[in-house]
Design an enzyme around this catalytic site. Structure first.
Site, PDB file in Angstrom:
ATOM      1  N   MET A   1       0.823  -1.212   0.000  1.00  0.00           N
ATOM      2  CA  MET A   1       0.000   0.000   0.000  1.00  0.00           C
ATOM      3  C   MET A   1       0.862   1.270   0.000  1.00  0.00           C
ATOM      4  O   MET A   1       0.622   2.192  -0.789  1.00  0.00           O
ATOM      5  CB  MET A   1      -0.948   0.006   1.205  1.00  0.00           C
ATOM      6  CG  MET A   1      -1.968  -1.106   1.190  1.00  0.00           C
ATOM      7  SD  MET A   1      -2.953  -1.192  -0.316  1.00  0.00           S
ATOM      8  CE  MET A   1      -3.954   0.264  -0.174  1.00  0.00           C
TER       9      MET A   1
ATOM     10  N   ASN B   1     -14.373  -2.670   4.530  1.00  0.00           N
ATOM     11  CA  ASN B   1     -13.972  -3.905   5.213  1.00  0.00           C
ATOM     12  C   ASN B   1     -15.049  -4.450   6.150  1.00  0.00           C
ATOM     13  O   ASN B   1     -15.025  -5.630   6.483  1.00  0.00           O
ATOM     14  CB  ASN B   1     -12.638  -3.699   5.938  1.00  0.00           C
ATOM     15  CG  ASN B   1     -11.510  -3.694   4.939  1.00  0.00           C
ATOM     16  OD1 ASN B   1     -11.394  -4.615   4.119  1.00  0.00           O
ATOM     17  ND2 ASN B   1     -10.699  -2.658   4.948  1.00  0.00           N
TER      18      ASN B   1
ATOM     19  N   LYS C   1       0.637   1.096  15.245  1.00  0.00           N
ATOM     20  CA  LYS C   1       0.192   2.381  14.684  1.00  0.00           C
ATOM     21  C   LYS C   1       0.213   3.473  15.755  1.00  0.00           C
ATOM     22  O   LYS C   1       0.607   4.614  15.472  1.00  0.00           O
ATOM     23  CB  LYS C   1      -1.198   2.241  14.060  1.00  0.00           C
ATOM     24  CG  LYS C   1      -1.156   1.366  12.788  1.00  0.00           C
ATOM     25  CD  LYS C   1      -2.384   1.505  11.945  1.00  0.00           C
ATOM     26  CE  LYS C   1      -2.449   0.485  10.825  1.00  0.00           C
ATOM     27  NZ  LYS C   1      -1.601   0.762   9.665  1.00  0.00           N
TER      28      LYS C   1
ATOM     29  N   SER D   1      -7.090  -0.177   7.756  1.00  0.00           N
ATOM     30  CA  SER D   1      -8.282  -0.795   7.168  1.00  0.00           C
ATOM     31  C   SER D   1      -9.416  -0.894   8.174  1.00  0.00           C
ATOM     32  O   SER D   1     -10.545  -1.207   7.784  1.00  0.00           O
ATOM     33  CB  SER D   1      -7.954  -2.222   6.722  1.00  0.00           C
ATOM     34  OG  SER D   1      -6.932  -2.221   5.781  1.00  0.00           O
TER      35      SER D   1
ATOM     36  N   HIS E   1      -8.094   5.921   3.512  1.00  0.00           N
ATOM     37  CA  HIS E   1      -8.065   4.486   3.220  1.00  0.00           C
ATOM     38  C   HIS E   1      -8.094   4.229   1.717  1.00  0.00           C
ATOM     39  O   HIS E   1      -9.161   4.243   1.082  1.00  0.00           O
ATOM     40  CB  HIS E   1      -9.250   3.791   3.929  1.00  0.00           C
ATOM     41  CG  HIS E   1      -9.251   2.310   3.760  1.00  0.00           C
ATOM     42  ND1 HIS E   1     -10.380   1.593   3.445  1.00  0.00           N
ATOM     43  CD2 HIS E   1      -8.254   1.413   3.836  1.00  0.00           C
ATOM     44  CE1 HIS E   1     -10.074   0.321   3.349  1.00  0.00           C
ATOM     45  NE2 HIS E   1      -8.789   0.181   3.586  1.00  0.00           N
TER      46      HIS E   1
HETATM   47  N1  LIG Z   1      -3.440  -4.924   1.616  1.00  0.00           N
HETATM   48  C1  LIG Z   1      -4.557  -4.282   1.319  1.00  0.00           C
HETATM   49  O1  LIG Z   1      -5.336  -4.708   0.457  1.00  0.00           O
HETATM   50  C2  LIG Z   1      -4.881  -3.006   2.031  1.00  0.00           C
HETATM   51  C3  LIG Z   1      -5.871  -2.158   1.508  1.00  0.00           C
HETATM   52  C4  LIG Z   1      -6.156  -0.962   2.163  1.00  0.00           C
HETATM   53  C5  LIG Z   1      -5.470  -0.641   3.322  1.00  0.00           C
HETATM   54  N2  LIG Z   1      -4.522  -1.489   3.812  1.00  0.00           N
HETATM   55  C6  LIG Z   1      -3.816  -1.095   5.034  1.00  0.00           C
HETATM   56  O2  LIG Z   1      -2.555  -0.529   4.681  1.00  0.00           O
HETATM   57  C7  LIG Z   1      -1.594  -0.822   5.701  1.00  0.00           C
HETATM   58  C8  LIG Z   1      -0.428  -1.546   5.069  1.00  0.00           C
HETATM   59  O3  LIG Z   1      -0.891  -2.723   4.439  1.00  0.00           O
HETATM   60  P1  LIG Z   1       0.008  -3.465   3.349  1.00  0.00           P
HETATM   61  O4  LIG Z   1      -0.891  -4.397   2.642  1.00  0.00           O
HETATM   62  O5  LIG Z   1       0.823  -2.483   2.586  1.00  0.00           O
HETATM   63  O6  LIG Z   1       0.990  -4.323   4.297  1.00  0.00           O
HETATM   64  P2  LIG Z   1       2.410  -4.899   3.948  1.00  0.00           P
HETATM   65  O7  LIG Z   1       2.601  -6.059   4.859  1.00  0.00           O
HETATM   66  O8  LIG Z   1       2.569  -5.097   2.492  1.00  0.00           O
HETATM   67  O9  LIG Z   1       3.393  -3.706   4.370  1.00  0.00           O
HETATM   68  C9  LIG Z   1       3.509  -3.231   5.669  1.00  0.00           C
HETATM   69  C10 LIG Z   1       4.858  -2.541   5.778  1.00  0.00           C
HETATM   70  O10 LIG Z   1       4.927  -1.885   7.053  1.00  0.00           O
HETATM   71  C11 LIG Z   1       6.277  -1.948   7.444  1.00  0.00           C
HETATM   72  N3  LIG Z   1       6.405  -1.635   8.861  1.00  0.00           N
HETATM   73  C12 LIG Z   1       6.141  -2.420   9.930  1.00  0.00           C
HETATM   74  N4  LIG Z   1       6.413  -1.757  11.059  1.00  0.00           N
HETATM   75  C13 LIG Z   1       6.863  -0.522  10.706  1.00  0.00           C
HETATM   76  C14 LIG Z   1       7.317   0.604  11.423  1.00  0.00           C
HETATM   77  N5  LIG Z   1       7.387   0.613  12.754  1.00  0.00           N
HETATM   78  N6  LIG Z   1       7.678   1.698  10.736  1.00  0.00           N
HETATM   79  C15 LIG Z   1       7.642   1.702   9.383  1.00  0.00           C
HETATM   80  N7  LIG Z   1       7.222   0.661   8.644  1.00  0.00           N
HETATM   81  C16 LIG Z   1       6.844  -0.439   9.302  1.00  0.00           C
HETATM   82  C17 LIG Z   1       6.696  -3.366   7.077  1.00  0.00           C
HETATM   83  O11 LIG Z   1       8.106  -3.515   7.047  1.00  0.00           O
HETATM   84  C18 LIG Z   1       6.051  -3.515   5.718  1.00  0.00           C
HETATM   85  O12 LIG Z   1       6.913  -3.142   4.665  1.00  0.00           O
HETATM   86  C19 LIG Z   1      -2.343  -1.629   6.757  1.00  0.00           C
HETATM   87  O13 LIG Z   1      -2.823  -0.754   7.742  1.00  0.00           O
HETATM   88  C20 LIG Z   1      -3.498  -2.235   5.974  1.00  0.00           C
HETATM   89  O14 LIG Z   1      -4.609  -2.544   6.773  1.00  0.00           O
HETATM   90  C21 LIG Z   1      -4.198  -2.651   3.189  1.00  0.00           C
END
Ligand SMILES: NC(=O)c1ccc[n+]([C@@H]2O[C@H](COP(=O)([O-])OP(=O)(O)OC[C@H]3O[C@@H](n4cnc5c(N)ncnc54)[C@H](O)[C@@H]3O)[C@@H](O)[C@H]2O)c1
Length: 301
Positions: free
Chosen positions: A30, A207, A114, A136, A157
Site C-alpha cells: 500500500m 472492510n 500504529k 483498514s 483508506h
Molecule cells: N493490503 C490491502 O489490500 C490493504 C488495503 C487498504 C489498506 N490497507 C492497510 O494498509 C496498511 C499496510 O498494508 P500493506 O498491505 O501495505 O501491508 P504490507 O505487509 O505489504 O506492508 C507493511 C509494511 O509496514 C512496514 N512496517 C512495519 N512496522 C513498521 C514501522 N514501525 N515503521 C515503518 N514501517 C513499518 C513493514 O516492514 C512492511 O513493509 C495496513 O494498515 C493495511 O490494513 C491494506
C-alpha cells in the site's frame, strides 16, 4: 456565516497549494502504491520510510519497473520516468519525514504499532502537519488520541492496488477539523481518486462488508464444502466480480485480513465476525498470500 465559509475555503486552497510533499510510513504494497500515485499523479515530492530497509529497496525497484512498463505501453512519456523517480526519496529514519505537510502511515495493521508510529510522527512534525492513516479497520479517533493534534489526524483508506483502484475512504475522527478533511480530500483528488467520507467505525464501509464475506469463504473451504478453486470460481461465475474471495484474501494479505477480522470481532462484539480458525492457522504458518509466495494459492516470486 457565508464569509466564514468563504474564508475557510480560501485557507484550504492555500493549504492545498502548500501540499507539495508527502511522507509515507511503511513501504509494503500500500505504501508503495501511495508513493507512486503521489509522485506520478499529484507531482508531489515523496519521502518514504520503512523499518525494513530491504522492503524500501524493493519498493523503489517496483516503482521504477511500474513506471517503465507504463512508458513501454505508451501510458507515460518516457522522459517522465526519471523525473518522477527523482521526486521519491527512500529515508533511513522516520525523522526524515518531519518536514512533510502530510504524512500517510501505511505500516502493518496492528493497533499498538500504529499508536507508536503516531506518537513518533506527532513529535517530529509541527502543529500544522496532517497525519493520515491508511488503516483498514482501526479507530481514527483512537489513533488521533495519542497525538497532541487529533484535529490533524484523519483516515485516508486507499484500496488495493492503489494505482488502479479509484476510490479512497476518508475517515474523520471525532476531533478531526474541517480544514484537515478538505485538504486531504483535495490531495486525494490530485492523485486522481474519488473520495467518500465515512464515519469512524470498525472496518469503515469497505472492510465491514468485504471481510465477513472473505471470512465466510475461508470457513466454507475449511468445512470441506468445496475446494479453493471451486469457491472462487462459483463467486466469479455468479457475480460481476473478477476475482473470488480466496484470491482476494491472498491479494490483500492474510495477516491483514486476520487483523481486520479481529478488530471487527472485538469492537462490534458479534460472533458473526469471529475470525475463521483456518485464517489464523495460515498466518501462524507464514502463509500470508501473494506477499509471502503462498496463501490459498502459490505464487512465483
Ligand atoms: N493490503 C490491502 O489490500 C490493504 C488495503 C487498504 C489498506 N490497507 C492497510 O494498509 C496498511 C499496510 O498494508 P500493506 O498491505 O501495505 O501491508 P504490507 O505487509 O505489504 O506492508 C507493511 C509494511 O509496514 C512496514 N512496517 C512495519 N512496522 C513498521 C514501522 N514501525 N515503521 C515503518 N514501517 C513499518 C513493514 O516492514 C512492511 O513493509 C495496513 O494498515 C493495511 O490494513 C491494506
Amino acid at each position: 456565516m457565508k464569509n466564514l465559509a468563504k474564508s475557510t475555503r480560501c485557507l484550504s486552497t492555500i493549504l492545498v497549494k502548500k501540499m507539495d510533499a508527502i511522507g509515507v510510513v511503511g513501504a509494503g504494497q500500500m505504501g508503495t502504491g501511495i508513493a507512486l500515485v503521489a509522485a506520478r499523479n499529484a507531482d508531489m515530492k515523496v519521502m518514504c520510510y520503512d523499518v525494513d530497509w530491504s522492503k524500501l529497496n524493493g519498493s523503489m525497484e517496483w516503482i521504477r519497473n511500474k513506471l517503465n512498463s507504463y512508458a513501454e505501453r505508451g501510458d507515460l512519456d518516457k522522459s517522465r520516468v526519471d523525473e518522477i523517480i527523482s521526486r521519491i526519496t527512500a529515508c533511513k529514519r522516520i525523522e526524515d519525514l518531519g518536514d512533510a505537510p502530510l504524512i500517510v502511515e501505511a505500516a502493518s495493521e496492528r493497533e499498538t504499532l500504529k499508536l507508536e508510529i503516531f506518537k513518533s510522527l506527532d513529535q517530529i512534525t509541527d502543529s500544522e502537519a496532517i497525519l493520515a492513516s491508511n488503516t483498514s479497520s482501526i479507530s481514527i479517533t483512537k489513533i488521533g488520541s495519542v497525538t497532541s493534534k487529533p484535529e490533524k489526524v484523519v483516515g485516508m483508506h486507499f484500496f488495493n492496488p492503489v494505482q488502479v483502484m479509484q476510490v479512497v475512504e476518508l475517515i474523520p475522527g471525532l476531533e478531526t477539523d474541517e480544514s484537515t478533511i478538505d485538504v486531504t480530500k483535495s490531495v486525494c483528488e490530485r492523485m486522481g481518486k474519488v473520495v467518500g467520507t465515512v464515519k469512524d467505525s470498525p472496518g469503515f464501509i469497505s472492510n465491514r462488508v468485504l471481510m465477513p464475506y472473505i471470512n465466510e469463504a475461508i470457513n466454507t473451504f475449511s468445512e470441506g464444502v468445496a475446494t479453493i478453486e471451486e469457491i472462487d470460481m462459483a463467486i466469479v461465475a455468479s457475480s460481476t466480480k473478477k476475482m473470488g474471495p480466496l484470491a482476494t484474501a491472498d491479494l490483500i494479505g492474510l495477516d491483514t485480513c486476520l487483523a481486520i477480522m479481529r478488530v471487527l470481532h472485538s469492537h462490534l462484539g458479534d460472533d458473526k465476525y469471529r475470525p475463521a480458525p483456518l485464517l489464523a492457522s495460515y498466518v501462524h504458518a507464514g502463509r500470508l498470500g501473494r506477499k509471502s509466495g503462498r496463501g490459498f494459492y502459490k505464487y512465483d516470486s
